[in-house]
Design a protein around this motif. Structure first.
Motif, PDB file in Angstrom:
ATOM      1  N   ARG A 146       0.832  -1.208   0.000  1.00  0.00           N
ATOM      2  CA  ARG A 146       0.000   0.000   0.000  1.00  0.00           C
ATOM      3  C   ARG A 146       0.866   1.258   0.000  1.00  0.00           C
ATOM      4  O   ARG A 146       0.583   2.234  -0.697  1.00  0.00           O
ATOM      5  CB  ARG A 146      -0.921  -0.011   1.224  1.00  0.00           C
ATOM      6  CG  ARG A 146      -1.864   1.175   1.297  1.00  0.00           C
ATOM      7  CD  ARG A 146      -2.898   0.959   2.383  1.00  0.00           C
ATOM      8  NE  ARG A 146      -2.288   0.806   3.678  1.00  0.00           N
ATOM      9  CZ  ARG A 146      -1.987   1.826   4.481  1.00  0.00           C
ATOM     10  NH1 ARG A 146      -2.235   3.069   4.097  1.00  0.00           N
ATOM     11  NH2 ARG A 146      -1.461   1.614   5.670  1.00  0.00           N
ATOM     12  N   TYR A 147       1.941   1.232   0.799  1.00  0.00           N
ATOM     13  CA  TYR A 147       2.855   2.370   0.834  1.00  0.00           C
ATOM     14  C   TYR A 147       3.511   2.593  -0.525  1.00  0.00           C
ATOM     15  O   TYR A 147       3.635   3.728  -0.993  1.00  0.00           O
ATOM     16  CB  TYR A 147       3.926   2.142   1.896  1.00  0.00           C
ATOM     17  CG  TYR A 147       3.539   2.586   3.279  1.00  0.00           C
ATOM     18  CD1 TYR A 147       2.337   3.241   3.505  1.00  0.00           C
ATOM     19  CD2 TYR A 147       4.377   2.352   4.357  1.00  0.00           C
ATOM     20  CE1 TYR A 147       1.970   3.642   4.766  1.00  0.00           C
ATOM     21  CE2 TYR A 147       4.021   2.763   5.639  1.00  0.00           C
ATOM     22  CZ  TYR A 147       2.822   3.403   5.845  1.00  0.00           C
ATOM     23  OH  TYR A 147       2.465   3.812   7.090  1.00  0.00           O
ATOM     24  N   LEU A 148       3.945   1.487  -1.147  1.00  0.00           N
ATOM     25  CA  LEU A 148       4.595   1.610  -2.445  1.00  0.00           C
ATOM     26  C   LEU A 148       3.634   2.169  -3.487  1.00  0.00           C
ATOM     27  O   LEU A 148       3.999   3.052  -4.276  1.00  0.00           O
ATOM     28  CB  LEU A 148       5.120   0.241  -2.881  1.00  0.00           C
ATOM     29  CG  LEU A 148       5.872   0.198  -4.217  1.00  0.00           C
ATOM     30  CD1 LEU A 148       7.098   1.091  -4.161  1.00  0.00           C
ATOM     31  CD2 LEU A 148       6.277  -1.238  -4.550  1.00  0.00           C
ATOM     32  N   GLU A 149       2.399   1.653  -3.462  1.00  0.00           N
ATOM     33  CA  GLU A 149       1.400   2.136  -4.407  1.00  0.00           C
ATOM     34  C   GLU A 149       1.086   3.614  -4.171  1.00  0.00           C
ATOM     35  O   GLU A 149       0.999   4.403  -5.116  1.00  0.00           O
ATOM     36  CB  GLU A 149       0.127   1.299  -4.283  1.00  0.00           C
ATOM     37  CG  GLU A 149      -0.975   1.711  -5.232  1.00  0.00           C
ATOM     38  CD  GLU A 149      -2.233   0.868  -5.046  1.00  0.00           C
ATOM     39  OE1 GLU A 149      -3.225   1.169  -5.720  1.00  0.00           O
ATOM     40  OE2 GLU A 149      -2.198  -0.070  -4.238  1.00  0.00           O
ATOM     41  N   ALA A 150       0.916   3.972  -2.880  1.00  0.00           N
ATOM     42  CA  ALA A 150       0.625   5.370  -2.555  1.00  0.00           C
ATOM     43  C   ALA A 150       1.787   6.282  -2.924  1.00  0.00           C
ATOM     44  O   ALA A 150       1.593   7.373  -3.473  1.00  0.00           O
ATOM     45  CB  ALA A 150       0.314   5.493  -1.063  1.00  0.00           C
TER      46      ALA A 150
END
Length: 352
Positions: A146-150
Motif C-alpha cells: 500500500r505504501y509503495l502504491e501510494a
C-alpha cells in the motif's frame, strides 16, 4: 444308616436317608448328655432343599445386584477416568480444527492422558505463534504494498505538476487520501531559513492556519525541531511529548511526524503528518514517508526551477520588447517620414 446311628449313639451325625416309608428325608442327631440316648430330627428332603433353594436364590440375587452396582460404578469410574478426558480431547481438536487457536484443553492429570493434553496444548500454542507471525507478515507485506502504491501515485502526481502552488496542494491532498492521515501540512523555509511557512494543508483546521499565514520559528514545536536539526521527529503521544506544539486548530491529533524536505543537499521545507491514533507511526512508516518526502522535495525543486526559468523568459521577453520599442521610437524620431512599402516584390523602406 440307622444301624450306624445305633452303633455310635454318642456321635453327632447329619445326612439323608430313606425312612421306613421309603421317603427321602434329611436327618440330624445329637447325643443326650449322661445317657446313651440320642435325639433324632427328620425333615423331608423336599422341604429341606426348598429352604436351601430360597437361600441360594436370595444369595444369588444379592450377588447379581451387587455385580450390577459394581458394574455401574466401574462404568462411571472408567468414564470419568478415560472416556470424559478423551471426549475433551476430541472436542478440543474439533474447535482447533475450526480455527479457534485460543482454545486450550483443561485436563489437570499426571498420567498419560494429562501428558497428552499438555503436549496438545503446547502444539496449539506453537501453531498460534506461527499463525500470528504469518498474519503479521501478511499485514506487513500488505502495508508495504500500500505504501509503495501510494508513494508511486503521489510521485506521479507531483512529477506531472510544474505549477508550484498547485503541486503543494496536490501533494498534501494525495498523502492524506492515500495514507488516511488526519492532517498533512507542507512548510517551506523563508529566505532567512529561520521560519517554516505553511504553504499547503489537507485538513479544515490546516486551511484555517493557511489563511492566517501560519508559520513556526526554528526550534518551535516538532516542525521547528526539524528546521533546527535537519532530521525527522516523531511524537507517538503528543500528550507526553515536551516538544509538541499544541495547536487548537488540530484538536484531534494524537501522534505526529515531521520530516525534512531536502533538494540537492539543501533543506527547503518540512512535511508534517498527523494522525488521530496514538503511536500511529512505526519505523517502517518513517522510512516510507521519508522516501516520499525526498521525492516531493525534488518535485518542489524542479517546479521552482521551472518557475524561475519562466520568470527569466518573461523578463527577457519584456526586456526585448522594451528594447525593440525604444529602437523603433529612436528610428522614427530620426526619420519621422520613414515608412514601409509592400508590393509583389516584398516589403521595402519607403520615404515620403
Amino acid at each position: 444308616e440307622m444301624a450306624a446311628l445305633s452303633e455310635a449313639p454318642g456321635n453327632k451325625w447329619s445326612g439323608t436317608y430313606r425312612n421306613f416309608q421309603g421317603t427321602p428325608v434329611a436327618a440330624v442327631t445329637a447325643p443326650v448328655a449322661g445317657t446313651d440316648w440320642v435325639v433324632l430330627a427328620e425333615l423331608p428332603s423336599s422341604e429341606a432343599l426348598a429352604t436351601s433353594r430360597s437361600a441360594l436364590f436370595l444369595v444369588g440375587g444379592g450377588l447379581v445386584f451387587f455385580g450390577v452396582v459394581v458394574a455401574l460404578v466401574s462404568s462411571e469410574f472408567l468414564r470419568r477416568l478415560i472416556v470424559r478426558p478423551m471426549e475433551k480431547l476430541w472436542a478440543g481438536a474439533v474447535r482447533i480444527g475450526q480455527g479457534d487457536l485460543t482454545h486450550r484443553i483443561e485436563i489437570d492429570r499426571q498420567d498419560e492422558v494429562g501428558q497428552l493434553a499438555y503436549e496438545f496444548n503446547h502444539m496449539v500454542g506453537q501453531l498460534q505463534g506461527l499463525y500470528q507471525q504469518l498474519t503479521d507478515r501478511s499485514l506487513e507485506l500488505a502495508r508495504r504494498a500500500r505504501y509503495l502504491e501510494a508513494t508511486n501515485a503521489i510521485a506521479r502526481g507531483a512529477a506531472s505538476e510544474l505549477d508550484l502552488q498547485e503541486l503543494l496542494s496536490r501533494v498534501v491532498t494525495l498523502i492524506s487520501q492515500q495514507f488516511g492521515f488526519y492532517h498533512t501540512g507542507l512548510f517551506l523555509l523563508d529566505p532567512t531559513g529561520n521560519w517554516a511557512v505553511l504553504q499547503a494543508a489537507s485538513s479544515e483546521g490546516g486551511r484555517r492556519m493557511l489563511a492566517r499565514g501560519h508559520r513556526l520559528g526554528s526550534g518551535v514545536g516538532i516542525v521547528g525541531y526539524v528546521v533546527a536539526r535537519g532530521e525527522n521527529r516523531i511524537a507517538l503521544d503528543v500528550g507526553e511529548d515536551a516538544v509538541y506544539f499544541d495547536n487548537p486548530d488540530l484538536p484531534d491529533t494524537r501522534s505526529e511526524i515531521a520530516l525534512p524536505l531536502r533538494a540537492r543537499g539543501e533543506l527547503i521545507g518540512v512535511l508534517d503528518v498527523q494522525s488521530t491514533e496514538p503511536r500511529a507511526f512505526s519505523q517502517e512508516d518513517v522510512t516510507a514517508l521519508q522516501t516520499l518526502a525526498d521525492q516531493v522535495a525534488l518535485a518542489i525543486s524542479n517546479a521552482r526551477l521551472f518557475q524561475q526559468v519562466q520568470e527569466s523568459l518573461e523578463a527577457e521577453r519584456r526586456a526585448y520588447g522594451e528594447l525593440g520599442r525604444d529602437a523603433w521610437q529612436e528610428l522614427l524620431h530620426l526619420q519621422p517620414d520613414m515608412g514601409c512599402l509592400r508590393d509583389s516584390r516584398g516589403v521595402s523602406p519607403f520615404s515620403g
